[in-house]
Enzyme design. Structure first.
Site, PDB file in Angstrom:
ATOM      1  N   LYS A 101      -5.595 -11.839  29.242  1.00 35.98           N
ATOM      2  CA  LYS A 101      -5.720 -10.611  28.599  1.00 35.98           C
ATOM      3  C   LYS A 101      -4.039 -10.179  28.483  1.00 35.98           C
ATOM      4  O   LYS A 101      -3.029 -10.891  29.081  1.00 35.98           O
ATOM      5  CB  LYS A 101      -6.563  -9.435  29.500  1.00 35.98           C
ATOM      6  CG  LYS A 101      -8.051  -9.723  29.465  1.00 35.98           C
ATOM      7  CD  LYS A 101      -8.323  -9.824  28.043  1.00 35.98           C
ATOM      8  CE  LYS A 101      -9.876  -9.981  27.793  1.00 35.98           C
ATOM      9  NZ  LYS A 101     -10.944 -10.522  28.892  1.00 35.98           N
TER      10      LYS A 101
HETATM   11  C1  LIG Z   1     -12.438 -10.205  29.023  1.00 37.68           C
HETATM   12  C2  LIG Z   1     -13.408  -9.275  28.621  1.00 37.68           C
HETATM   13  C3  LIG Z   1     -14.328  -8.665  29.270  1.00 37.68           C
HETATM   14  C4  LIG Z   1     -14.533  -9.275  30.716  1.00 37.68           C
HETATM   15  O1  LIG Z   1     -13.424  -9.058  31.623  1.00 37.68           O
HETATM   16  P1  LIG Z   1     -13.442 -10.073  33.070  1.00 37.68           P
HETATM   17  O2  LIG Z   1     -12.198  -9.751  33.504  1.00 37.68           O
HETATM   18  O3  LIG Z   1     -13.277 -11.549  32.336  1.00 37.68           O
HETATM   19  O4  LIG Z   1     -14.648 -10.004  33.578  1.00 37.68           O
HETATM   20  C5  LIG Z   1     -15.231  -7.728  28.765  1.00 37.68           C
HETATM   21  N1  LIG Z   1     -15.157  -7.169  27.681  1.00 37.68           N
HETATM   22  C6  LIG Z   1     -14.367  -7.793  26.898  1.00 37.68           C
HETATM   23  C7  LIG Z   1     -14.365  -7.578  25.342  1.00 37.68           C
HETATM   24  C8  LIG Z   1     -13.330  -9.032  27.391  1.00 37.68           C
HETATM   25  O5  LIG Z   1     -12.671  -9.613  26.275  1.00 37.68           O
END
Ligand SMILES: *Cc1c(COP(=O)(O)O)cnc(C)c1O
Length: 370
Positions: free
Chosen positions: A184
């Site tokens: 992210k």
């Molecule tokens: C990354 C992501 C998640 C989940 O996040 P995690 O930290 O991997 O649990 C949920 N929704 C979207 C759209 C994502 O890109």
């Protein structure tokens, strides 16, 4: 020219952050503690002073938001089929029913024109997803939510650092969930955060995060609610604190690189470029759609042969076996299926050079013209 393999993403962790992690590891307190509190405070400042609680994943933040909103069996929750499967999984996890609404091909986000038709007497909430960091129209979203008295759990996993009409995502709205997964825009290795609306008890949020435990000053404790094991560690929070110093610079660099893609991609290749938003989006990903009929697997292999990593985010989730077994069918959400079948994620991360974009664009031409 740099000929190293170029992945589709790579975190930028500076030496000061690495030193701060070492410090935590040497401190004698490595799980949730002062660093998590400092991280939550810093996030709260970015979110206009709203209460924020940290989690060990974005998924946990989403699930706790649904629990805090009292979403349970028999309730329907509306979301998009074009997202990471976590968004829909948490709806199932709390026993509720996911109701999918197709995307608007112009934004690739949930089509707000179609949301109202999906609302029933059992609809309790909407989970909008800011795919690739492009925010869902918050004005229209909240107008619909208010009219139908629905809760909103913003899946802002990809839009940390983005804004809506000049206001940072997280600074307004109902529940807002962020992810700090390694890929992210801001990472804690794994992690997440939940911005809480004013009507929600932050203490209950903390209990849901950690086994429902409530501790008293006399050393006693009670458990009044079933909680999970979703707390962030101080080691992870130290990474997040180090990352936050660079957030604006990361976002700005991503925007510059995205602009360069728009300038440098050969328009005759037939790629459908992503929506060109340079005011709200944090450019979490740069995702063209391959020309109809292109063999995506062969394309990815051809890019890899040229030293370029390409991702797929995401196939439409209702086509996964779990969701087909719940009754979803191919053909039900044609716009999401079309994007999900043709989308590719090109390299985009703050440490990329301008020349890396040029390299990717040359590789695209080679891959699509042969
Ligand atoms: C990354 C992501 C998640 C989940 O996040 P995690 O930290 O991997 O649990 C949920 N929704 C979207 C759209 C994502 O890109």
């Amino acid at each position: 020219m740099n000929t190293d393999f170029l992945p589709f993403t790579r975190p930028s962790i500076d030496e000061a952050t690495i030193a701060s992690v070492t410090e935590v590891l040497r401190s004698g307190w490595i799980t949730s503690g002062p660093k998590v509190q400092a991280f939550e405070s810093a996030l709260s400042v970015l979110c206009g002073g709203r209460p924020v609680r940290a989690f060990n994943s974005g998924t946990a933040a989403l699930e706790v938001a649904l629990r805090l909103a009292n979403i349970q069996a028999g309730d329907e929750v509306i979301t998009t089929p074009l997202t990471w499967v976590a968004t829909a999984n948490v709806i199932l996890e709390v026993g509720a029913t996911p109701v999918l609404v197709d995307i608007d091909p112009a934004t690739r986000n949930i089509d707000l024109d179609r949301v109202e038709a999906a609302i029933t007497a059992r609809t309790r909430a909407i989970i909008p997803v800011d795919l690739a960091g492009l925010p869902v129209d918050r004005d229209r979203l909240y107008a619909i939510a208010h009219t139908h008295q629905l809760r909103v759990v913003e899946d802002a996993a990809q839009s940390f650092g983005a804004s809506w009409k000049g206001r940072p995502i997280g600074s307004t709205g109902d529940f807002v969930a962020f992810s700090f997964h390694a890929n992210k825009n801001l990472t804690t290795t794994e992690g997440g955060a939940l911005v809480l609306p004013a009507d929600v008890d932050a203490g209950l949020c903390e209990r849901l995060r950690l086994q429902g435990v409530q501790r008293f000053p006399d050393g006693g404790m009670d458990v009044d609610v079933l909680g999970g094991k979703w707390n962030l560690t101080d080691v992870a929070a130290a990474v997040g604190l180090g990352q936050l110093k660079h957030l604006d610079e990361f976002t700005e660099r991503r925007r510059q690189l995205a602009r360069r893609y728009f300038e440098k991609i050969d328009p005759t290749l037939g790629l459908a470029l992503p929506p060109a938003d340079f005011s709200n989006s944090n450019w979490h990903m740069f995702q063209p759609l391959l020309p109809p009929g292109t063999d995506r697997g062969a394309f990815i292999a051809a890019m890899k042969d040229q030293g370029i990593g390409v991702g797929v985010h995401y196939p439409a989730l209702h086509l996964f076996s779990l969701y087909r077994n719940l009754g979803f069918k191919a053909g039900q959400f044609p716009q999401a299926e079309n994007v999900g079948a043709r989308t590719v994620t090109l390299p985009l991360f703050p440490a990329m050079e301008d020349s890396d974009v040029d390299r990717v664009c040359q590789a695209l031409t080679n891959a699509l013209q042969r």
